[in-house]
Design a protein around this motif. Structure first.
Motif, PDB file in Angstrom:
ATOM      1  N   LEU A  35       3.059   5.533  -0.642  1.00  0.00           N
ATOM      2  CA  LEU A  35       2.435   4.240  -0.380  1.00  0.00           C
ATOM      3  C   LEU A  35       3.412   3.282   0.308  1.00  0.00           C
ATOM      4  CD1 LEU A  35       0.522   3.687  -3.725  1.00  0.00           C
ATOM      5  CD2 LEU A  35      -0.439   4.355  -1.524  1.00  0.00           C
ATOM      6  N   PRO A  36       3.046   2.714   1.461  1.00  0.00           N
ATOM      7  CA  PRO A  36       3.909   1.744   2.154  1.00  0.00           C
ATOM      8  C   PRO A  36       3.779   0.370   1.490  1.00  0.00           C
ATOM      9  CG  PRO A  36       1.907   2.059   3.400  1.00  0.00           C
ATOM     10  CD  PRO A  36       1.808   2.982   2.218  1.00  0.00           C
ATOM     11  N   VAL A  37       4.367   0.241   0.327  1.00  0.00           N
ATOM     12  CA  VAL A  37       4.189  -0.982  -0.468  1.00  0.00           C
ATOM     13  C   VAL A  37       4.704  -2.211   0.269  1.00  0.00           C
ATOM     14  CG1 VAL A  37       4.707  -2.082  -2.677  1.00  0.00           C
ATOM     15  CG2 VAL A  37       4.320   0.385  -2.584  1.00  0.00           C
ATOM     16  N   ASP A  38       5.750  -2.032   1.098  1.00  0.00           N
ATOM     17  CA  ASP A  38       6.288  -3.201   1.818  1.00  0.00           C
ATOM     18  C   ASP A  38       5.260  -3.818   2.764  1.00  0.00           C
ATOM     19  OD1 ASP A  38       6.498  -0.814   3.311  1.00  0.00           O
ATOM     20  OD2 ASP A  38       7.997  -1.705   4.646  1.00  0.00           O
ATOM     21  N   ASP A  66      -3.363   1.101   6.014  1.00  0.00           N
ATOM     22  CA  ASP A  66      -4.605   1.560   5.378  1.00  0.00           C
ATOM     23  C   ASP A  66      -4.338   2.269   4.061  1.00  0.00           C
ATOM     24  OD1 ASP A  66      -5.936   0.543   7.496  1.00  0.00           O
ATOM     25  OD2 ASP A  66      -6.770   2.424   8.224  1.00  0.00           O
ATOM     26  N   LEU A  67      -3.212   2.971   3.975  1.00  0.00           N
ATOM     27  CA  LEU A  67      -2.933   3.747   2.774  1.00  0.00           C
ATOM     28  C   LEU A  67      -2.789   2.857   1.547  1.00  0.00           C
ATOM     29  CD1 LEU A  67      -2.534   6.725   1.989  1.00  0.00           C
ATOM     30  CD2 LEU A  67      -0.079   6.378   2.197  1.00  0.00           C
ATOM     31  N   VAL A 171      -1.171  12.386   7.463  1.00  0.00           N
ATOM     32  CA  VAL A 171      -1.053  12.410   5.994  1.00  0.00           C
ATOM     33  C   VAL A 171      -1.251  11.031   5.384  1.00  0.00           C
ATOM     34  CG1 VAL A 171       0.427  14.450   5.991  1.00  0.00           C
ATOM     35  CG2 VAL A 171       1.473  12.162   6.053  1.00  0.00           C
ATOM     36  N   VAL A 172      -1.138   9.983   6.201  1.00  0.00           N
ATOM     37  CA  VAL A 172      -1.382   8.634   5.673  1.00  0.00           C
ATOM     38  C   VAL A 172      -2.878   8.324   5.615  1.00  0.00           C
ATOM     39  CG1 VAL A 172       0.855   7.702   6.323  1.00  0.00           C
ATOM     40  CG2 VAL A 172      -1.020   7.660   7.980  1.00  0.00           C
ATOM     41  N   PHE A 173      -3.691   9.277   6.023  1.00  0.00           N
ATOM     42  CA  PHE A 173      -5.147   9.169   5.905  1.00  0.00           C
ATOM     43  C   PHE A 173      -5.638  10.382   5.108  1.00  0.00           C
ATOM     44  CE2 PHE A 173      -3.915   7.305  10.003  1.00  0.00           C
ATOM     45  CZ  PHE A 173      -4.296   5.988   9.795  1.00  0.00           C
TER      46      PHE A 173
END
Length: 259
Positions: A35-38, A66-67, A171-173
């Motif tokens: 997860l790209p929390v930033d 989107d992730l 992979v981010v989708f």
């Protein structure tokens, strides 16, 4: 088939698990998350807290938001609903609410989504990705073997499909990779159906392969990405048309040779 003959293929299946696990070791065994929390800190109320928690702005890659903005929220909502004994038919958190299960993109009915119920959501994304890339490799290996390739070329084909450029950038989708992994399996079932390959009884058969193909197509549909499913159906249609045309030409050639 004896165990001795199956062993080399079983080794390849293990290799196809180790490769994606190596790519995503930090997100599975290393305690990190995909997860790209930033990316949350582009927006309030998080933006005002970025300095306090040591987040540098702009985020590393704003294009993969989107992730965290959609997929993580979908999974969290679905998990909470199931834990409360509810079927997540409707979400009431956005605007005036809207269909949730019917929208499909949450992949709530996709069997591998069970991972999000069994482990924390940040960790589950890594394991979900590895599981889908493993399936992609195994199914391409199956297709290559059905088409008559030896184990070496079949493994190369599987690795190219498993960790190719399009696969890795997708992979981010999660719903995209969960749909696309079923394409080689579906093509293998088409090939076996057209050939009327022998089934368990040793007799030429079509029904078992059609049934397995229907199951695979259902899984691709439950994965939740309509566009990827549409492309899958297009490839299946062109493959089936080409193979049936080839069969007709081959049979006419055989009849002429016999005459």
């Amino acid at each position: 088939m004896s165990l001795k003959k199956l062993l080399p293929d079983a080794v390849l299946v293990v290799v196809l698990l180790v490769v994606p696990l190596g790519f995503f070791a930090q997100q599975t065994l290393g305690g990190r998350t995909m997860l790209p929390v930033d990316n949350l800190y582009q927006f309030e109320p998080y933006a005002s807290m970025a300095g306090e928690v040591g987040v540098d702005l702009p985020p590393h890659n704003a294009l993969i938001s989107d992730l965290i903005l959609q997929n993580a929220a979908w999974k969290q909502f679905a998990v909470e609903q199931v834990q409360q004994g509810e079927i997540p038919l409707w979400q009431s958190n956005i605007a005036g609410g809207g269909p949730f299960l019917g929208a499909g993109q949450s992949s709530a009915l996709y069997p591998f989504t069970l991972l999000f119920l069994l482990m924390p959501i940040p960790a589950a994304f890594g394991w979900f990705t590895v599981s889908q890339l493993w399936l992609a490799g195994v199914f391409m290996l199956l297709l290559a073997r059905v088409l008559g390739l030896e184990r070496g070329p079949a493994l190369i084909s599987a690795l190219i499909y498993q960790i190719g450029g399009f696969t890795l950038v997708s992979v981010v989708f999660p719903m995209i990779i969960a749909t696309m992994v079923w394409l080689p399996f579906l093509l293998a079932m088409l090939e076996l159906t057209i050939r009327q390959a022998p089934a368990l009884g040793g007799q030429p058969a079509t029904l078992p392969w059609v049934a397995l193909g229907a199951m695979g197509l259902g899984m691709a549909a439950l994965a939740g990405h309509a566009e990827a499913l549409y492309f899958t159906l297009l490839v299946m249609a062109f493959y089936a048309a080409w193979r049936l045309l080839a069969e007709v030409i081959a049979r006419r050639a055989d009849l002429r040779a016999a005459a």
